[in-house]
Design a protein around this motif. Structure first.
Motif, short mmCIF file in Angstrom:
data_model
loop_
_atom_site.label_atom_id
_atom_site.label_comp_id
_atom_site.label_asym_id
_atom_site.label_seq_id
_atom_site.Cartn_x
_atom_site.Cartn_y
_atom_site.Cartn_z
N SER A 10 -44.50 -10.78 101.60
CA SER A 10 -43.15 -10.96 102.15
C SER A 10 -43.25 -11.60 103.51
O SER A 10 -44.28 -11.59 104.15
CB SER A 10 -42.49 -9.59 102.29
OG SER A 10 -42.26 -9.00 101.06
N SER B 291 -37.48 -8.57 96.41
CA SER B 291 -37.60 -8.00 97.75
C SER B 291 -36.47 -8.47 98.66
O SER B 291 -36.30 -7.94 99.76
CB SER B 291 -38.95 -8.37 98.36
OG SER B 291 -39.10 -9.77 98.44
N THR B 292 -35.71 -9.48 98.24
CA THR B 292 -34.55 -9.95 99.00
C THR B 292 -33.28 -9.48 98.31
O THR B 292 -33.05 -9.78 97.14
CB THR B 292 -34.55 -11.48 99.12
OG1 THR B 292 -35.76 -11.90 99.77
CG2 THR B 292 -33.36 -11.95 99.93
N THR C 249 -34.33 -8.38 103.65
CA THR C 249 -35.62 -8.52 102.98
C THR C 249 -36.44 -7.26 103.19
O THR C 249 -36.63 -6.82 104.34
CB THR C 249 -36.41 -9.72 103.54
OG1 THR C 249 -35.66 -10.92 103.29
CG2 THR C 249 -37.76 -9.84 102.87
#
Length: 372
Positions: free
Chosen positions: A94, A307-308, A314
């Motif tokens: 990430s 993940s967003t 995020t």
């Protein structure tokens, strides 16, 4: 020869010459047509080869993805599925960049916690350390595999060269297996860079990797735990005591959500830790035992569709934990659409080993952060 006969003879010769030219022209045309047919056939074959290769590659990528999605063995310390696959999978992380420049953060977000499964919740905004959620934050909890945040941090701070190697002798796996703990998949006789071992701790929650760093750094798990408790006191984790490096159940192994938030806030200031913590998938270096390395997958991100989130937040990284006594736990870091970072620690969520109420709780909370 009479003139009439001479004319007829010239006519026959001329006709014969024209027929010869026509035959030559037909042969040339046939050769051209044949060449075109051959070229077209070659083009068709090449197109078929490309299409077939694309189909094979697509099927291989699908198999690779399915292999990654099934990582880790089931155990009482961290319930997850593991497969020590040797697929050469690229490390994915990430965005872990942090902008701590002075900015107007605005009011602390208001978060509805009424639907959360976790009874114990603590959340702070990192930039100003402002509490966002404080729900039983000082109640004693069993941190389960959230413990490994401290394990990795202490290892990083006590190892001068993470490219140095450690050779597994089999006792690490045997100890993990005897306790029913998850393993990263390292085998006896395998020589592995210490950095890869740290990924084996953080991502699939490998107890074998924990025992390896304990041996390397302190000579034993007991002595390593002493370093963990010293660091806890240094950070200000006054309600915490570690009894092991894995988070497996022990009455004397306890913490609070507030203390675990202090730990994660401290740990992510270390760039190496934050990189490991925010990685989705990582492939270890090739060894004599695993020629393609081992594909390691985060127990946090493997359960997240994305993940967003829809509001632009995020989720940067997370460490899950589970035992029967601890319930489902998660310590995570996220960044909202405006760049503000938050740490969230949840503990005690009910559910069987394969449930993900801690992940659901994190998505529920982070989805309420401000959008741009």
């Amino acid at each position: 020869m009479r003139p009439e006969e001479r004319d007829q003879d010239e006519y026959r010769k001329d006709r014969k010459a024209r027929k010869a030219k026509e035959r030559a022209l037909k042969r040339k045309i046939l050769m051209i047509i044949s060449s075109i047919v051959i070229i077209l056939a070659i083009i068709i074959v090449l197109i078929l080869v490309v299409l077939l290769k694309g189909k094979i590659d697509a099927e291989k990528n699908q198999i690779d993805s399915e292999a990654v999605a099934s990582l880790s063995m089931t155990y009482v310390g961290e319930k997850t599925e593991t497969d020590s696959s040797n697929e050469n999978i690229t490390s994915v992380s990430s965005d872990s960049s942090t902008d701590n420049s002075t900015k107007d953060l605005g009011p602390v977000p208001s978060i509805d916690t009424s639907t959360l499964s976790s009874p114990d919740v603590y959340m702070i905004r990192v930039e100003d350390n402002a509490p966002v959620i404080d729900q039983n934050s000082t109640a004693r909890i069993y941190p389960a595999s959230m413990t490994k945040i401290m394990t990795v941090l202490v290892a990083i701070e006590n190892i001068d060269d993470l490219s140095a190697t450690y050779t597994f002798d089999g006792t690490e796996f045997n100890a993990a297996y005897a306790q029913g703990a998850a393993t990263a998949g390292f085998e006896a006789g395998e020589t592995v860079p210490l950095l890869d071992i740290l990924y084996g701790i953080m991502l699939p929650s490998g107890a074998d990797a924990c025992y390896a760093v304990c041996n390397y750094v302190a000579g034993s798990e007991a002595d390593f735990v002493t370093l963990m408790n010293q660091k806890a006191q240094e950070i200000g984790m006054t309600a915490t005591n570690f009894a092991n490096a894995t988070g497996l159940q022990d009455e004397n192994h306890y913490s609070t959500c507030q203390d675990m938030a202090k730990l994660l806030e401290y740990a992510v200031k270390n760039d190496t830790f934050k990189t490991i913590f925010s990685t989705h998938i990582y492939t270890t270096k090739a060894t004599s035992v695993h020629s393609a390395g081992i594909a390691l997958s985060s127990t946090t991100f493997i359960n997240l569709p994305s993940s967003t989130l829809d509001n632009g937040t995020t989720i940067i990284g997370g460490k899950t934990g589970y035992t029967d006594e601890a319930g489902h736990c998660l310590a995570s870091l996220a960044k909202d659409a405006n760049g503000a970072e938050y740490i969230l620690v949840t503990a005690g969520a009910a559910g069987d080993a394969n449930a993900t109420p801690h992940i659901t709780d994190a998505v529920t909370v982070y989805s309420q952060l401000p959008s741009a």
